[in-house]
Scaffold this motif. Structure first.
Motif, PDB file in Angstrom:
ATOM      1  N   SER A  34      24.191  60.162  55.367  1.00 40.06           N
ATOM      2  CA  SER A  34      24.067  61.286  56.313  1.00 40.06           C
ATOM      3  C   SER A  34      25.311  62.151  56.458  1.00 40.06           C
ATOM      4  O   SER A  34      25.439  62.885  57.439  1.00 40.06           O
ATOM      5  CB  SER A  34      23.641  60.778  57.702  1.00 40.06           C
ATOM      6  OG  SER A  34      22.471  60.013  57.605  1.00 40.06           O
ATOM      7  N   TYR A  49      21.338  63.645  64.776  1.00 36.99           N
ATOM      8  CA  TYR A  49      20.620  63.459  63.518  1.00 36.99           C
ATOM      9  C   TYR A  49      20.339  61.986  63.261  1.00 36.99           C
ATOM     10  O   TYR A  49      19.251  61.604  62.831  1.00 36.99           O
ATOM     11  CB  TYR A  49      21.393  64.051  62.338  1.00 36.99           C
ATOM     12  CG  TYR A  49      20.668  63.764  61.040  1.00 36.99           C
ATOM     13  CD1 TYR A  49      19.586  64.541  60.659  1.00 36.99           C
ATOM     14  CD2 TYR A  49      21.010  62.671  60.244  1.00 36.99           C
ATOM     15  CE1 TYR A  49      18.861  64.243  59.511  1.00 36.99           C
ATOM     16  CE2 TYR A  49      20.300  62.371  59.093  1.00 36.99           C
ATOM     17  CZ  TYR A  49      19.235  63.160  58.729  1.00 36.99           C
ATOM     18  OH  TYR A  49      18.517  62.866  57.610  1.00 36.99           O
ATOM     19  N   ARG A  81      16.692  60.517  62.684  1.00 35.45           N
ATOM     20  CA  ARG A  81      16.288  59.836  61.464  1.00 35.45           C
ATOM     21  C   ARG A  81      15.687  58.464  61.748  1.00 35.45           C
ATOM     22  O   ARG A  81      14.690  58.073  61.148  1.00 35.45           O
ATOM     23  CB  ARG A  81      17.464  59.687  60.511  1.00 35.45           C
ATOM     24  CG  ARG A  81      17.031  58.984  59.236  1.00 35.45           C
ATOM     25  CD  ARG A  81      18.040  59.140  58.157  1.00 35.45           C
ATOM     26  NE  ARG A  81      18.994  58.050  58.189  1.00 35.45           N
ATOM     27  CZ  ARG A  81      19.751  57.705  57.145  1.00 35.45           C
ATOM     28  NH1 ARG A  81      19.667  58.399  56.023  1.00 35.45           N
ATOM     29  NH2 ARG A  81      20.595  56.731  57.240  1.00 35.45           N
ATOM     30  N   ALA A 102      15.243  65.860  60.033  1.00 34.57           N
ATOM     31  CA  ALA A 102      15.185  64.461  59.566  1.00 34.57           C
ATOM     32  C   ALA A 102      13.974  64.248  58.661  1.00 34.57           C
ATOM     33  O   ALA A 102      14.052  63.513  57.682  1.00 34.57           O
ATOM     34  CB  ALA A 102      15.154  63.512  60.763  1.00 34.57           C
TER      35      ALA A 102
END
Lengths: 739, 739
Positions: free
Chosen positions: B421, B429, B433, B548
């Motif tokens: 990432s 994020y 995810r 995501a």
């Protein structure tokens, strides 16, 4: 803050001595003995004759855009927009009042007795070199109350532009049709070296041929050189750089980023023919102002492919190096106050470049800006394509640029490691390399020498090479170890050259050994090697000289490849694009910045930032308020002298102001003058939105930032009690000699 | 300072949640229900049966080397060198007194009422999450004078190792001869997921299968899990981390790097079966000591080619990222005190990792170390080559490692950008995810799920995903913008996926839009999405969820490639190398660190640094002296509580000490005990020369650094007046409930 990246940022300050360009020019860089303007017009005419008559398009400039040549000022623009018509005398006066700091920045004569004003952060290099563990002039500042107290700088050189001469025809004539790029490069270098030498011999003036429009024109600049420079006044760093890195390139701003030096000749203060007079009133919101300074480097004429190269290759690579150095130097600095002092000037340059480049990269990564560039380029290419004769004479220079960049991409790393010395970056090595190269280049005819070793530049080069500026072994060692490690990371340990350089040791151990074993820090040692010539160099067992000998061949090899396969093809391609532009838009265009004197103009004007109106002026009172909002904690602490005189200072006096003047790194220290040519301010920065001016100017929110002359006078009077200096600035007296 | 890079450094703290390995293990990680030692012996026997009998070689260990498994302790070494024979009870007591901080670090029970000791820098993650603008516990420290004043941590989980079971045979049996690497990976994952699930269901204990010897053995660790953890005491950061980054990983050292928490169950302090008693006398120069803790990750068993990969690829890449983050966070922090507070914990992790990794890289770049590794490997390969049967059964695992690394090199960037990432690094994020992946993984049978989404790990995962820990939008925005810019720098703007992610905007503008538009910071929003399953996820128009979703497929793709083409082949190759070592050297070998409980031992011992003898102990008096030498300027300033109690403190009390115990990041907070099992110190660091212990242990100058228990008591008494806490540590009283 702004500094000339061409010479300062990751350039000369970090890499002492001339360096290959990030972008294009190998620019060297002078006031007017005679106006070369008619000559310039002839050159343009030559272009025009080559091409069929076309309708002129409107000049694609934003309002107030332009870093104008003093021999091609924006007369029409100024008249149309501001009803102002500068006379030749007005221009000459401003030109010859301006000076260039070769350490990276701009300045101006501001008194009949040779007083020069610049920024604190431009003077910092000199302040740093005069400092010791027990006297850190950068931090404490300084005030010479008499001329006897003025402190001589170690190796500072100032240049004043005497004249400009267009030598385009002679330069281009040396390049014959059918020459390969390599032959063309060599022929061009030879003629440039020769022009400079002839000029030096004829006039005794420093003479540099400057490449303009990325290769469109060649001008010979002649400079009067000053080398006896003495410190008169510097404030404390806490007020000169109040707000530190967080406030750098931001506005509102509250910095007394000013420094005064005095220029001497033959042991006496020089009496310059031209100097700027001081405005008591300063400037007003909406007023037209002018800036005369030395913008370092811009890339506004670059093709889109070239901008993409900067976006995807040069900038990320450079930023990684800068971050690496920043962390290295931060860590070193945190260990002790003395370490902090030793690394400070370098660390400031690194942080300043990092913030500037990050802003530039953000601009390049903005699709709206790239689209604008693409539209402009499409229009230009279409205009070329629409005209059969043009099409034939111009060809496809955009494709030529792209091809050259592909080669550049391949050479990039090696060029950076060796020719830019990143692999072995430290002062010791840079000096050692100069010694090795001087010995070799001196064996060649002047016309064939590398640009920085020609006779015309010798005096300035030797000032650098034989500088008595202190070199700190501990700092050198960590820089060299980091460079060697970087090299190893890039090429791997199987690399033969790296293995030779490391001599079986780790980067850290080898760096320690090299720094402990070399005598390069000793100026007498350098002199001896210089006098001994190639024999002495080749016989030397000094490990740093040995290292410089080892790396010289591969470094020359990649430089040669760069010059012949990248630089020359780019010049030729850009010369075609420039000629096309002259044809389409006329000759009222300014070239990209080259760390030579330019004239900018603009309006004192606020702007709107995220819905909030930012007025153009800040005040002295606002300074204390801003400090209080940060609990007076570093970098928002104020020097004691300011704290204790807070009540005496007039809170309403304007401190800093913004304008739409088109400036960039290198303009730091430029005087801001009004229509009467009086100093009203001192450029020291641009706001965040000005950082894209590297590529495209816009006055929507981008602004140049200046110190207001009224704050300079207020603080000189009330904080520093520098009455003699104030009187001198007001032309009321000359200072006593005091000795 | 030391932290478990496996979970903390550039791992979980930076990248919340399980992350793919820098090196090898996808390690998850448990005290002994039953000794699995006989089982282990059986496994070894299996290897031995495969091979012909060979003469045993001497075990290639340095004195005091080893991070030993509690089910295979160095009984022989201890007896031979120190005449010490730990009983099974001694071992079990130490094992079950130790706890793991899943935020990254080690700790131990030190009272019958569930008091746990660790480092301040291990507790800092919890302190940070409990802090607000007006109450920065990291800086000010805290003392609960009653249990009612003990502050509940937000999302902290502690694990105590109950048992170890060897499951190598079952894991390897699932991998059938002739399976492709992809099939083998899937079969191995399926059996591991299943073993963990079965264990959880059977015992109710957190159950992790740990890969040892890079694939040589598989052990099932069962942990008792504690999740109601409350803060009892933390000192001010200025004394906990006195000397800051400059003194980090250096010695002499003067840090009170200690923190006390209390473990609760059902609202009451837990009464652990085992806890360590406190030594009043501390330890002496030359004394044998033991460390029980959780070393994060080492690479000592790596092949030379694998070490070269770390040297030339992984470390430089990671260091560039770390420097980039350091500069980003430094700049953010400098803007205000509140910014500094928000970024502090993350910035510490980054700086700590940067310094540790730089030390590691320096070791890898040291030809002497590499030569030693090469010699060891040559001897091993020769032994394999000399034996025809061995040669046939082992093949050439070194070539297999190299081949897998070539593939890894190709996948490296993409893996880093998406699966780690880096391209979109921010808390928002990472949570988004998890939400997207949980919805997808829950649709699959447990055996087929990605390792971090199995049923066995679900509870701990949800603690992370639904954590109420504060998230700061401004900090998130600059991190995300930097990630997107990094991504663009790596792949160029023509990349289709990048274009989709940027949606026509610049990285900065897009980051601002994403952070402003997402509701992921809201825990209720997360719960709703979790409950809604795939439909809710797919229908979501939350921009961070959309991002995501966009990145999930390419991220899974590169992960799959990594797992099947790199991880599995490496495991198979290293399993062969491990079997060879067991054959040659016997089974008295320790595996590389896996952030699971290990036993180290060593001697309290000074060393010589550049000709100067460094005694093993520093003193409280030395602290004030060291501060004075730096004018008490940060990071050498002492908290007010220390300054005002200076006269009361006994200057001769030992503060920190060094030993030869074999530790590494993750060991932070490990108890140091004497032969009687009493706590005499608290591991918090290693010196610079210990940083190469990632690859090779040497006790010549490398040392582990501990806080001396005597300094803890002295300061608790005289600076903090924490008499109840001291009494509890001395077993004199249990603290009143106070409510």
């Amino acid at each position: 803050m702004i500094s000339a990246e061409g010479r300062r940022g990751p350039g000369a300050t970090l890499a002492r001595g001339p360096k290959p360009p990030l972008i294009l020019d190998n620019g060297k860089e002078c006031p007017m003995l005679r106006t070369a303007f008619s000559r310039l017009k002839n050159t343009f005419r030559r272009f025009l004759l080559l091409l069929v008559a076309m309708p002129m398009l409107p000049i694609p400039l934003a309002a107030d855009e332009g870093m104008w040549l003093f021999n091609n000022p924006p007369r029409k623009l100024l008249k149309e927009k501001y009803g102002f018509e500068p006379s030749d005398d007005w221009l000459l006066h401003l030109q010859q009042s301006a000076v260039r700091f070769n350490s990276g920045g701009s300045g101006s004569f501001v008194s009949p007795d040779g007083l020069v004003m610049t920024n604190h952060h431009v003077g910092a290099d000199a302040l740093h070199k005069m400092s010791t563990k027990d006297r850190d002039l950068v931090v404490t500042g300084y005030l010479a109350r008499t001329q006897a107290e003025e402190l001589p700088c170690v190796d500072l050189e100032l240049n004043m532009l005497m004249s400009i001469e267009d030598v385009t025809e002679r330069v281009n004539a040396a390049v014959k049709p059918g020459m390969s790029a390599a032959e063309a490069f060599q022929a061009r270098r030879a003629v440039i070296n020769t022009i400079e030498k002839e000029s030096l011999e004829a006039t005794g003036l420093r003479s540099d041929v400057i490449t303009l429009y990325q290769g469109g024109l060649y001008h010979l600049y002649r400079f009067k050189k000053y080398t006896d420079i003495r410190l008169v006044f510097a404030p404390e760093q806490d007020i000169a750089f109040f707000g530190g890195d967080p406030d750098n390139f931001e506005f509102p701003r509250y910095d007394l980023d000013v420094c005064f030096f005095r220029v001497y000749e033959d042991g006496k203060p020089v009496r310059p023919k031209h100097y700027l007079t001081w405005s008591r009133e300063g400037c007003r919101d909406g007023e037209l102002i002018f800036v005369a300074g030395h913008p370092g480097r811009t890339a506004r004429l670059n093709t889109v492919a070239h901008l993409e190269f900067l976006r995807d290759r040069s900038f990320p690579f450079l930023l990684n190096k800068l971050r690496r150095w920043e962390v290295l130097l931060d860590v070193y600095s945190e260990r002790s106050a003395e370490n902090r002092r030793r690394a400070k000037d370098l660390l400031f340059s690194v942080k300043n470049s990092r913030k500037a480049r990050l802003g530039g990269l953000a601009g390049l990564q903005d699709p709206a800006i790239m689209q604008r560039k693409l539209n402009d380029e499409k229009a230009l290419r279409q205009a070329a394509a629409d005209d059969p004769q043009l099409k034939q004479s111009i060809g496809d220079p955009w494709a030529e640029v792209l091809a050259a960049l592909r080669t550049w991409d391949e050479l990039f790393l090696k060029h950076d490691l060796f020719e830019r010395s990143t692999a072995v970056m430290c002062e010791h090595y840079l000096i050692a390399r100069h010694l090795v190269r001087i010995a070799a280049e001196d064996q060649k005819p002047n016309a064939e020498r590398l640009r920085e070793y020609t006779e015309a530049g010798r005096e300035s080069l030797l000032r650098d090479v034989l500088s008595e500026a202190p070199i700190y072994a501990d700092l050198e060692q960590i820089r060299l170890a980091d460079g060697l490690s970087f090299w190893a990371e890039q090429v791997g340990f199987r690399d033969e050259l790296l293995r030779k350089a490391l001599a079986g040791k780790s980067p850290r151990a080898r760096a320690a050994e090299l720094i402990a074993g070399t005598s390069v820090a000793d100026v007498a040692f350098r002199k001896k090697l210089l006098e001994g010539g190639p024999e002495a160099i080749n016989a030397s067992t000094d490990p740093m000289i040995e290292l410089a000998r080892l790396l010289d061949a591969p470094s020359r090899e990649v430089r040669k490849a760069y010059e012949e396969q990248v630089e020359e093809p780019l010049r030729q391609a850009y010369a075609k694009i420039a000629s096309l532009k002259f044809k389409l838009y006329g000759t009222d265009l300014y070239p990209d910045a080259t760390f030579t004197l330019r004239l900018s103009f603009g309006t004192v004007k606020g702007y709107t930032d995220q819905g909030r109106h930012i007025p153009p002026f800040t005040t002295i009172g606002g300074t204390f308020q801003w400090a209080a909002e940060h609990n007076f904690q570093p970098p928002y602490n104020l020097p004691e002298s300011w704290m204790k005189n807070r009540e005496r200072l007039d809170a309403d006096v304007p401190f800093n102001f913004v304008s739409t003047a088109d400036i960039i790194g290198g303009n730091s220290g430029s005087p801001v003058v009004n229509r009467r040519g009086e100093v009203v301010g001192l450029i020291f920065d641009g706001n965040l939105d000005s950082l894209v001016w590297d590529f495209v100017y816009s006055d929507e929110t981008g602004r140049a930032t200046s110190v207001d002359v009224r704050a300079i006078i207020e603080s000189l009077k009330k904080v520093y009690k520098a009455d003699e200096l104030v009187a001198e600035l007001f032309g009321q007296s000359s200072r006593g000699s005091g000795n």
